[in-house]
Motif scaffolding. Structure first.
Motif, PDB file in Angstrom:
ATOM      1  N   VAL A  21      30.587 -12.270 -29.558  1.00 18.20           N
ATOM      2  CA  VAL A  21      30.691 -10.923 -28.999  1.00 18.20           C
ATOM      3  C   VAL A  21      31.138 -11.040 -27.540  1.00 18.20           C
ATOM      4  O   VAL A  21      30.619 -11.858 -26.786  1.00 18.20           O
ATOM      5  N   GLY A  22      32.122 -10.254 -27.160  1.00 15.99           N
ATOM      6  CA  GLY A  22      32.629 -10.256 -25.794  1.00 15.99           C
ATOM      7  C   GLY A  22      33.881 -11.087 -25.606  1.00 15.99           C
ATOM      8  O   GLY A  22      34.495 -11.028 -24.549  1.00 15.99           O
ATOM      9  N   ASP A  23      34.275 -11.876 -26.600  1.00 17.59           N
ATOM     10  CA  ASP A  23      35.475 -12.705 -26.485  1.00 17.59           C
ATOM     11  C   ASP A  23      36.727 -11.838 -26.542  1.00 17.59           C
ATOM     12  O   ASP A  23      36.801 -10.875 -27.302  1.00 17.59           O
ATOM     13  N   ARG A  24      37.737 -12.211 -25.734  1.00 17.60           N
ATOM     14  CA  ARG A  24      39.042 -11.571 -25.814  1.00 17.60           C
ATOM     15  C   ARG A  24      39.844 -12.296 -26.873  1.00 17.60           C
ATOM     16  O   ARG A  24      39.891 -13.522 -26.889  1.00 17.60           O
ATOM     17  N   VAL A  25      40.468 -11.558 -27.775  1.00 15.66           N
ATOM     18  CA  VAL A  25      41.197 -12.140 -28.892  1.00 15.66           C
ATOM     19  C   VAL A  25      42.557 -11.462 -29.064  1.00 15.66           C
ATOM     20  O   VAL A  25      42.763 -10.342 -28.599  1.00 15.66           O
ATOM     21  N   THR A  26      43.453 -12.168 -29.725  1.00 19.16           N
ATOM     22  CA  THR A  26      44.733 -11.602 -30.124  1.00 19.16           C
ATOM     23  C   THR A  26      44.649 -11.283 -31.607  1.00 19.16           C
ATOM     24  O   THR A  26      44.264 -12.130 -32.405  1.00 19.16           O
ATOM     25  N   VAL A  27      44.984 -10.038 -31.956  1.00 22.24           N
ATOM     26  CA  VAL A  27      44.862  -9.562 -33.330  1.00 22.24           C
ATOM     27  C   VAL A  27      46.250  -9.203 -33.848  1.00 22.24           C
ATOM     28  O   VAL A  27      47.037  -8.555 -33.155  1.00 22.24           O
ATOM     29  N   SER A  28      46.541  -9.627 -35.068  1.00 22.12           N
ATOM     30  CA  SER A  28      47.788  -9.261 -35.739  1.00 22.12           C
ATOM     31  C   SER A  28      47.466  -8.174 -36.758  1.00 22.12           C
ATOM     32  O   SER A  28      46.719  -8.419 -37.710  1.00 22.12           O
ATOM     33  N   LEU A  29      48.007  -6.980 -36.554  1.00 20.00           N
ATOM     34  CA  LEU A  29      47.755  -5.846 -37.449  1.00 20.00           C
ATOM     35  C   LEU A  29      48.868  -5.716 -38.468  1.00 20.00           C
ATOM     36  O   LEU A  29      50.034  -5.954 -38.166  1.00 20.00           O
ATOM     37  N   SER A  30      48.506  -5.317 -39.667  1.00 23.05           N
ATOM     38  CA  SER A  30      49.492  -5.053 -40.697  1.00 23.05           C
ATOM     39  C   SER A  30      50.160  -3.703 -40.424  1.00 23.05           C
ATOM     40  O   SER A  30      49.480  -2.745 -40.052  1.00 23.05           O
ATOM     41  N   PRO A  31      51.455  -3.597 -40.610  1.00 21.72           N
ATOM     42  CA  PRO A  31      52.101  -2.293 -40.398  1.00 21.72           C
ATOM     43  C   PRO A  31      51.717  -1.273 -41.466  1.00 21.72           C
ATOM     44  O   PRO A  31      51.931  -0.085 -41.295  1.00 21.72           O
ATOM     45  N   TYR A  32      51.099  -1.728 -42.553  1.00 26.56           N
ATOM     46  CA  TYR A  32      50.717  -0.837 -43.638  1.00 26.56           C
ATOM     47  C   TYR A  32      49.343  -0.213 -43.436  1.00 26.56           C
ATOM     48  O   TYR A  32      49.101   0.910 -43.853  1.00 26.56           O
ATOM     49  N   ASP A  33      48.422  -0.960 -42.816  1.00 23.73           N
ATOM     50  CA  ASP A  33      47.060  -0.472 -42.593  1.00 23.73           C
ATOM     51  C   ASP A  33      46.647  -0.867 -41.182  1.00 23.73           C
ATOM     52  O   ASP A  33      46.316  -2.022 -40.925  1.00 23.73           O
ATOM     53  N   LEU A  34      46.665   0.085 -40.264  1.00 22.07           N
ATOM     54  CA  LEU A  34      46.396  -0.210 -38.856  1.00 22.07           C
ATOM     55  C   LEU A  34      44.910  -0.297 -38.529  1.00 22.07           C
ATOM     56  O   LEU A  34      44.546  -0.446 -37.372  1.00 22.07           O
ATOM     57  N   THR A  35      44.033  -0.214 -39.537  1.00 16.69           N
ATOM     58  CA  THR A  35      42.600  -0.332 -39.286  1.00 16.69           C
ATOM     59  C   THR A  35      42.072  -1.722 -39.604  1.00 16.69           C
ATOM     60  O   THR A  35      40.902  -1.995 -39.414  1.00 16.69           O
ATOM     61  N   ARG A  36      42.943  -2.611 -40.096  1.00 17.36           N
ATOM     62  CA  ARG A  36      42.527  -3.975 -40.437  1.00 17.36           C
ATOM     63  C   ARG A  36      43.496  -4.972 -39.804  1.00 17.36           C
ATOM     64  O   ARG A  36      44.676  -4.682 -39.641  1.00 17.36           O
ATOM     65  N   GLY A  37      42.967  -6.131 -39.465  1.00 19.34           N
ATOM     66  CA  GLY A  37      43.828  -7.133 -38.850  1.00 19.34           C
ATOM     67  C   GLY A  37      43.284  -8.535 -39.007  1.00 19.34           C
ATOM     68  O   GLY A  37      42.239  -8.750 -39.613  1.00 19.34           O
ATOM     69  N   ARG A  38      44.007  -9.495 -38.436  1.00 18.35           N
ATOM     70  CA  ARG A  38      43.630 -10.903 -38.488  1.00 18.35           C
ATOM     71  C   ARG A  38      43.600 -11.451 -37.074  1.00 18.35           C
ATOM     72  O   ARG A  38      44.554 -11.282 -36.311  1.00 18.35           O
ATOM     73  N   ILE A  39      42.487 -12.086 -36.707  1.00 14.10           N
ATOM     74  CA  ILE A  39      42.373 -12.700 -35.386  1.00 14.10           C
ATOM     75  C   ILE A  39      43.117 -14.019 -35.420  1.00 14.10           C
ATOM     76  O   ILE A  39      42.803 -14.907 -36.209  1.00 14.10           O
ATOM     77  N   THR A  40      44.143 -14.142 -34.570  1.00 10.89           N
ATOM     78  CA  THR A  40      44.967 -15.337 -34.566  1.00 10.89           C
ATOM     79  C   THR A  40      44.706 -16.230 -33.363  1.00 10.89           C
ATOM     80  O   THR A  40      45.076 -17.399 -33.394  1.00 10.89           O
ATOM     81  N   TYR A  41      44.063 -15.716 -32.301  1.00  6.65           N
ATOM     82  CA  TYR A  41      43.851 -16.527 -31.108  1.00  6.65           C
ATOM     83  C   TYR A  41      42.643 -16.003 -30.338  1.00  6.65           C
ATOM     84  O   TYR A  41      42.470 -14.793 -30.220  1.00  6.65           O
ATOM     85  N   ARG A  42      41.809 -16.922 -29.839  1.00 13.39           N
ATOM     86  CA  ARG A  42      40.690 -16.570 -28.964  1.00 13.39           C
ATOM     87  C   ARG A  42      41.029 -17.048 -27.574  1.00 13.39           C
ATOM     88  O   ARG A  42      41.262 -18.229 -27.350  1.00 13.39           O
ATOM     89  N   HIS A  43      41.087 -16.138 -26.613  1.00 13.75           N
ATOM     90  CA  HIS A  43      41.442 -16.480 -25.227  1.00 13.75           C
ATOM     91  C   HIS A  43      40.274 -17.166 -24.545  1.00 13.75           C
ATOM     92  O   HIS A  43      39.115 -16.857 -24.812  1.00 13.75           O
ATOM     93  N   LYS A  44      40.594 -18.067 -23.661  1.00 14.31           N
ATOM     94  CA  LYS A  44      39.561 -18.827 -22.960  1.00 14.31           C
ATOM     95  C   LYS A  44      39.035 -18.090 -21.766  1.00 14.31           C
ATOM     96  O   LYS A  44      39.634 -17.235 -21.224  1.00 14.31           O
TER      97      LYS A  44
END
Length: 72
Positions: free
Chosen positions: A49-72
């Motif tokens: 909790v509190g981590d900054r992350v990069t999320v890749s969202l699907s263009p079909y459903d903008l309420t779900r995504g995949r975390i691809t990177y956790r920033h340090k």
């Protein structure tokens, strides 16, 4: 027909849910349900909790995504 590219945005994890799922608040204020990418599990990258992350969202459903990177 080729797959469409995901929409890449940054956000902050607000809640850790069971089964590698996370509630993320994006920079624009939207709340999405995201799961950790397979490489994050393979290399045992923990998301808290509190981590900054990069999320890749699907263009079909903008309420779900995949975390691809956790920033340090």
């Amino acid at each position: 027909m080729a797959k469409e590219e995901g929409i890449v945005v940054e956000g902050q994890v607000t809640e850790v849910l069971p089964d590698r799922k996370y509630r993320v608040v994006l920079e624009n204020g939207h709340i999405v349900l995201a799961y950790g990418a397979g490489k994050m599990t393979k290399f045992k990258i923990r998301v808290m909790v509190g981590d900054r992350v990069t999320v890749s969202l699907s263009p079909y459903d903008l309420t779900r995504g995949r975390i691809t990177y956790r920033h340090k």
